[in-house]
Design a protein around this motif. Structure first.
Motif, PDB file in Angstrom:
ATOM      1  N   UNK A 116       0.846  -1.001  -0.115  1.00 56.04           N
ATOM      2  CA  UNK A 116      -0.002   0.071  -0.006  1.00 56.04           C
ATOM      3  C   UNK A 116       0.792   1.279  -0.006  1.00 56.04           C
ATOM      4  N   UNK A 117       0.434   2.187  -0.771  1.00 54.46           N
ATOM      5  CA  UNK A 117       1.376   3.376  -0.908  1.00 54.46           C
ATOM      6  C   UNK A 117       0.687   4.671  -0.421  1.00 54.46           C
ATOM      7  N   UNK A 118       1.343   5.604  -0.018  1.00 52.40           N
ATOM      8  CA  UNK A 118       0.854   6.828   0.522  1.00 52.40           C
ATOM      9  C   UNK A 118      -0.156   7.287  -0.529  1.00 52.40           C
ATOM     10  N   UNK A 119       0.070   7.391  -1.826  1.00 54.29           N
ATOM     11  CA  UNK A 119      -0.714   7.773  -2.834  1.00 54.29           C
ATOM     12  C   UNK A 119      -1.911   7.170  -2.922  1.00 54.29           C
ATOM     13  N   UNK A 120      -2.125   5.706  -2.708  1.00 52.40           N
ATOM     14  CA  UNK A 120      -3.466   5.198  -2.496  1.00 52.40           C
ATOM     15  C   UNK A 120      -4.327   5.711  -1.275  1.00 52.40           C
ATOM     16  N   UNK A 121      -3.234   5.675  -0.298  1.00 51.07           N
ATOM     17  CA  UNK A 121      -4.357   6.189   0.941  1.00 51.07           C
ATOM     18  C   UNK A 121      -4.795   7.532   0.593  1.00 51.07           C
ATOM     19  N   UNK A 122      -4.178   8.418   0.255  1.00 41.93           N
ATOM     20  CA  UNK A 122      -4.577   9.730  -0.109  1.00 41.93           C
ATOM     21  C   UNK A 122      -5.723   9.965  -1.055  1.00 41.93           C
TER      22      UNK A 122
END
Length: 200
Positions: A39-45
């Motif tokens: 999981x990436x920070x971009x996905x979370x955002x």
């Protein structure tokens, strides 16, 4: 005029906490669905509906999202320990404080098992967790030193440090055993068995 000055700040703080809570809830869902490393920070955002830059204003790393409340847990643990009777033994006081913290966690057993399994599977999370547990030890040592005797004596501090470290390690061992059993063993009994092994 002054009576209204605090309101915007209070509202901003409540809004910030609400966004943080939404980020954590969303990230934990993604971590458990896809794995922490994947999981990436971009996905979370994207899932929260904010920009990546805005996300970094709240959390600098994925590890911070998962373990951000560990500092608060440490303060809660210290408060629970300090609330114990002054004549209670260090081991008894620590056991009661740790039990109080565990019972206050806002997770269902199955969620806690998944989260703990995720923590153990990620080297970066495991390292950060150990770092924060050391911070817990620093918070607990003054109370335990006072229960042991002269709190300013270097040897008393050493004994308090060793005792707190052992209690936290026993808690970790009990949690591991509970997770590996898929929640079928009794957590308190597991902790007591670990403590008995150390003290025996």
């Amino acid at each position: 005029m002054n009576s209204h000055e605090g309101r915007p700040a209070g509202l901003r703080e409540r809004t910030r906490r609400a966004v943080q809570a939404e980020i954590v809830a969303t990230a934990m869902r993604l971590f458990l669905e896809h794995g922490f490393e994947a999981t990436t920070m971009e996905q979370i955002a994207n899932d929260v509906g904010i920009s990546r830059r805005s996300l970094f204003r709240y959390f600098g790393t994925k590890e911070d999202i998962v373990l951000g409340d560990h500092a608060e847990h440490g303060l809660a643990l210290r408060a629970a320990l300090e609330a114990r009777p002054a004549d209670e033994s260090p081991w008894e006081a620590l056991r009661a404080a740790l039990k109080s913290l565990f019972e206050s966690l806002p997770y269902a057993p199955e969620e806690f098992i998944k989260i703990t399994t995720m923590l153990h599977a990620s080297p970066s999370l495991r390292a950060r967790q150990l770092e924060k547990r050391q911070q817990w030890a620093e918070l607990l040592m003054p109370d335990i030193a006072a229960r042991l005797g002269e709190a300013t004596d270097p040897m008393t501090r050493l004994r308090a440090h060793a005792l707190v470290a052992c209690a936290l390690a026993c808690s970790e061992a009990a949690t591991d055993a509970w997770v590996h059993s898929n929640g079928t063993i009794d957590m308190e009994r597991a902790y007591d068995e670990a403590v008995a092994a150390v003290r025996g």
